[in-house]
Structures are given as C-alpha cells and as structure tokens.
Scaffold this motif. Sequence first.
Motif, PDB file in Angstrom:
ATOM      1  N   ASP A 143       0.823  -1.212   0.000  1.00 51.76           N
ATOM      2  CA  ASP A 143       0.000   0.000   0.000  1.00 51.76           C
ATOM      3  C   ASP A 143       0.853   1.257   0.000  1.00 51.76           C
ATOM      4  N   ASP A 170       0.751   7.834  -5.920  1.00 60.71           N
ATOM      5  CA  ASP A 170      -0.296   8.860  -5.970  1.00 60.71           C
ATOM      6  C   ASP A 170       0.276  10.224  -5.598  1.00 60.71           C
ATOM      7  N   THR A 174       1.558   2.278  -3.519  1.00 59.25           N
ATOM      8  CA  THR A 174       0.386   2.898  -4.148  1.00 59.25           C
ATOM      9  C   THR A 174       0.233   4.341  -3.674  1.00 59.25           C
TER      10      THR A 174
END
Length: 180
Positions: free
Chosen positions: A16, A23, A19
Amino acid sequence: MKIAVYCSANEHIDPDFFTITADLGRRLAERRHDIVFGGCNMGLMECVARAAKNAGGRTIGVVPRIIEKNGRVSDYVDVVIPCDNLSDRKELMLAQSDMAIVLPGGIGTLDELFSMAASHTIGYHEKPIVVLNAKGFWNSLFLMLDDLQQRGVVRGDYHRYIQKAENVGEMMKIVDFIGR
C-alpha cells in the motif's frame, strides 16, 4: 516548489505504501513541484520518482558516490547532484528544497527528518516538514515526540515545524497552502 521527499529504499514493505507514494508523486508533478530525492532506484525512492516523471514532473537526485558505484541510481532522475556521503546528501537536499515530505522509511529516513528538524529549531531554516502518517506508520514517532515535548526536552513546540498528514489528500492541502 522543490520538495524533498525522504523515504524508504526498501522493496519489502507494505505494498500500500507504493500505491500511496505513486499517488503523491503524480499529484506533486501535476502541480508542477519538483521532487528532490536520494536518487536511488529502489523502494519508495524509485516509486516517487517514477510517478513524478510519468506525470511530466522533474526530479532532482542527490546521489552519494557509493550508490552510483553500486549501479543503484534511478533512471527517473533529471538532474543528478553527486555527493560524497549521506551527510552531504542531507545538506544538499535541504539546500535544494523549499519543504520536505517524509514517507514511510527506516533509520535513514529518521536521520533525514531529525537533521532537518534540528536545524530548524536552531534557526538555520524555516522550511516546513510534513510527515505522511499513512496507515498510522508514524504513530509511535508522534507518541515519542509528544512525550519528549511534555518532558521539556524539545525546543519550542515541534508542531510548528513538523506537521502531520494522515493521507495524500491531507498532504496535498498542506502542500497547496505552503505553496501559496
């Protein structure tokens, strides 16, 4: 702005975080902020640089010679600033940036965070530091800082120079406010 990003060079961390980092890198590039990072092609360092480059951003890698020697320089670096060691890297990243973002990381990331915070408390700079507390990664750090604050061993109120964002949305609001 030029934004220093301090983060892990480890590949074996919570997926995570990759990710979230991608972003963040994309959003910073879309707002035309330059990324100043350690120049390494591993972990979150590579992730933030790749995301920024893929979104049309510019990256500045401050690369210790040992990383270059070991072939670990990111392919996503636009400007390479060579340095001799980690102390030089911290000094150059601070000099090249208007603020810092701290992502999940280990001992090196903590070293970068605290070097920048300590130099702020002494008055060497006024650059903000924002810690991305994704998934509560830095909860124990903030508990420790609060404890040190209560014991009176932290100079001033650390909240004035170390801010916290719980997610990328909060981080971008802070970055946008600082960049005005």
